[in-house]
Write a protein that holds these residues in place. Sequence first.
Motif, PDB file in Angstrom:
ATOM      1  N   ALA A  58       0.868  -1.253  -0.079  1.00  0.00           N
ATOM      2  CA  ALA A  58       0.060   0.067   0.082  1.00  0.00           C
ATOM      3  C   ALA A  58       0.595   1.128  -0.025  1.00  0.00           C
ATOM      4  O   ALA A  58       1.737   1.440   0.839  1.00  0.00           O
ATOM      5  N   LYS A  59       0.474   2.177  -0.961  1.00  0.00           N
ATOM      6  CA  LYS A  59       1.507   3.621  -1.063  1.00  0.00           C
ATOM      7  C   LYS A  59       0.742   4.553  -0.248  1.00  0.00           C
ATOM      8  O   LYS A  59       1.469   5.527  -0.167  1.00  0.00           O
ATOM      9  N   ARG A  60      -0.402   4.293   0.053  1.00  0.00           N
ATOM     10  CA  ARG A  60      -1.221   5.381   0.914  1.00  0.00           C
ATOM     11  C   ARG A  60      -2.479   4.650   1.575  1.00  0.00           C
ATOM     12  O   ARG A  60      -2.779   3.544   1.219  1.00  0.00           O
ATOM     13  N   ASP A  61      -3.109   5.524   2.348  1.00  0.00           N
ATOM     14  CA  ASP A  61      -4.206   4.877   2.991  1.00  0.00           C
ATOM     15  C   ASP A  61      -5.344   5.259   1.812  1.00  0.00           C
ATOM     16  O   ASP A  61      -5.671   6.316   1.403  1.00  0.00           O
ATOM     17  N   GLN A  62      -6.330   4.141   1.544  1.00  0.00           N
ATOM     18  CA  GLN A  62      -7.115   4.320   0.517  1.00  0.00           C
ATOM     19  C   GLN A  62      -8.045   2.675   0.563  1.00  0.00           C
ATOM     20  O   GLN A  62      -7.583   2.028   1.178  1.00  0.00           O
ATOM     21  N   THR A  63      -8.984   2.805  -0.143  1.00  0.00           N
ATOM     22  CA  THR A  63      -9.905   1.714  -0.462  1.00  0.00           C
ATOM     23  C   THR A  63      -9.258   1.121  -1.778  1.00  0.00           C
ATOM     24  O   THR A  63      -9.060   1.757  -2.736  1.00  0.00           O
ATOM     25  N   VAL A  64      -9.009  -0.208  -1.705  1.00  0.00           N
ATOM     26  CA  VAL A  64      -8.275  -0.924  -2.789  1.00  0.00           C
ATOM     27  C   VAL A  64      -9.358  -2.105  -3.339  1.00  0.00           C
ATOM     28  O   VAL A  64      -9.777  -2.880  -2.464  1.00  0.00           O
ATOM     29  N   TRP A  65      -9.446  -2.218  -4.653  1.00  0.00           N
ATOM     30  CA  TRP A  65     -10.452  -2.957  -5.151  1.00  0.00           C
ATOM     31  C   TRP A  65      -9.774  -4.168  -5.625  1.00  0.00           C
ATOM     32  O   TRP A  65      -9.223  -4.184  -7.001  1.00  0.00           O
ATOM     33  N   PHE A  66      -9.572  -5.296  -4.755  1.00  0.00           N
ATOM     34  CA  PHE A  66      -8.958  -6.426  -5.289  1.00  0.00           C
ATOM     35  C   PHE A  66      -9.707  -7.569  -6.167  1.00  0.00           C
ATOM     36  O   PHE A  66     -11.104  -7.597  -5.600  1.00  0.00           O
ATOM     37  N   CYS A  67      -9.301  -7.827  -7.300  1.00  0.00           N
ATOM     38  CA  CYS A  67      -9.995  -8.858  -8.169  1.00  0.00           C
ATOM     39  C   CYS A  67     -10.587 -10.137  -7.074  1.00  0.00           C
ATOM     40  O   CYS A  67      -9.807 -10.790  -6.580  1.00  0.00           O
ATOM     41  N   GLY A  68     -11.773 -10.417  -7.490  1.00  0.00           N
ATOM     42  CA  GLY A  68     -12.373 -11.680  -6.640  1.00  0.00           C
ATOM     43  C   GLY A  68     -12.668 -12.726  -7.800  1.00  0.00           C
ATOM     44  O   GLY A  68     -12.688 -13.829  -7.434  1.00  0.00           O
ATOM     45  N   CYS A  69     -12.718 -12.504  -9.064  1.00  0.00           N
ATOM     46  CA  CYS A  69     -13.041 -13.529 -10.090  1.00  0.00           C
ATOM     47  C   CYS A  69     -11.600 -14.239 -10.376  1.00  0.00           C
ATOM     48  O   CYS A  69     -11.563 -15.372 -10.902  1.00  0.00           O
ATOM     49  N   LYS A  70     -10.280 -13.537  -9.975  1.00  0.00           N
ATOM     50  CA  LYS A  70      -8.911 -14.101 -10.342  1.00  0.00           C
ATOM     51  C   LYS A  70      -8.711 -14.018 -11.821  1.00  0.00           C
ATOM     52  O   LYS A  70      -7.830 -14.790 -12.271  1.00  0.00           O
ATOM     53  N   LYS A  71      -9.299 -13.480 -12.818  1.00  0.00           N
ATOM     54  CA  LYS A  71      -9.295 -13.408 -13.984  1.00  0.00           C
ATOM     55  C   LYS A  71      -8.879 -11.987 -14.532  1.00  0.00           C
ATOM     56  O   LYS A  71      -8.566 -11.720 -15.697  1.00  0.00           O
ATOM     57  N   SER A  72      -8.510 -10.912 -13.892  1.00  0.00           N
ATOM     58  CA  SER A  72      -8.405  -9.800 -14.194  1.00  0.00           C
ATOM     59  C   SER A  72      -6.942  -9.559 -14.947  1.00  0.00           C
ATOM     60  O   SER A  72      -5.837 -10.293 -14.551  1.00  0.00           O
ATOM     61  N   SER A  73      -6.722  -8.761 -15.849  1.00  0.00           N
ATOM     62  CA  SER A  73      -5.658  -8.819 -16.557  1.00  0.00           C
ATOM     63  C   SER A  73      -4.544  -7.520 -15.847  1.00  0.00           C
ATOM     64  O   SER A  73      -3.631  -7.116 -16.264  1.00  0.00           O
ATOM     65  N   ASN A  74      -5.254  -7.087 -14.577  1.00  0.00           N
ATOM     66  CA  ASN A  74      -4.309  -6.222 -14.006  1.00  0.00           C
ATOM     67  C   ASN A  74      -4.454  -6.476 -12.517  1.00  0.00           C
ATOM     68  O   ASN A  74      -4.521  -5.768 -11.533  1.00  0.00           O
ATOM     69  N   GLN A  75      -3.968  -7.649 -12.389  1.00  0.00           N
ATOM     70  CA  GLN A  75      -3.947  -8.258 -10.976  1.00  0.00           C
ATOM     71  C   GLN A  75      -2.706  -7.564 -10.175  1.00  0.00           C
ATOM     72  O   GLN A  75      -2.070  -7.134 -10.677  1.00  0.00           O
ATOM     73  N   PRO A  76      -3.211  -7.123  -8.866  1.00  0.00           N
ATOM     74  CA  PRO A  76      -4.154  -7.903  -8.244  1.00  0.00           C
ATOM     75  C   PRO A  76      -5.598  -7.116  -8.009  1.00  0.00           C
ATOM     76  O   PRO A  76      -6.442  -7.205  -7.455  1.00  0.00           O
ATOM     77  N   PHE A  77      -5.656  -6.155  -8.825  1.00  0.00           N
ATOM     78  CA  PHE A  77      -6.684  -5.289  -8.917  1.00  0.00           C
ATOM     79  C   PHE A  77      -8.056  -5.762  -9.895  1.00  0.00           C
ATOM     80  O   PHE A  77      -7.693  -6.129 -11.079  1.00  0.00           O
ATOM     81  N   CYS A  78      -9.181  -5.287  -9.575  1.00  0.00           N
ATOM     82  CA  CYS A  78     -10.104  -5.620 -10.364  1.00  0.00           C
ATOM     83  C   CYS A  78     -10.191  -4.761 -11.600  1.00  0.00           C
ATOM     84  O   CYS A  78      -9.987  -3.464 -11.476  1.00  0.00           O
ATOM     85  N   ASP A  79     -10.541  -5.432 -12.646  1.00  0.00           N
ATOM     86  CA  ASP A  79     -10.639  -4.646 -14.080  1.00  0.00           C
ATOM     87  C   ASP A  79     -12.066  -4.711 -14.891  1.00  0.00           C
ATOM     88  O   ASP A  79     -12.151  -4.306 -15.931  1.00  0.00           O
TER      89      ASP A  79
END
Length: 79
Positions: A52-73
Amino acid sequence: MTEPVVAQKEPYGIEVKEGTEFWWCACGKSENQPFCDGSHKGTGFSPVQYLAKRDQTVWFCGCKKSSNQPFCDGTHQNL
């Protein structure tokens, strides 16, 4: 295992604190979603580190198929 398990068809919104390290589950088998609990052993998948680079809400991928892992795309919308 050639495809990850879909843990859920929506992202995980997680409040993170600056400087905290996370290991995102890439295989989908963890009981501690969206984070790794070691269940990937023997699957051919490895967790993805996020610092984490700063305090914030991060949207992590739940389907595990994102092309921008670990984030939801938004890929989960097409499953």
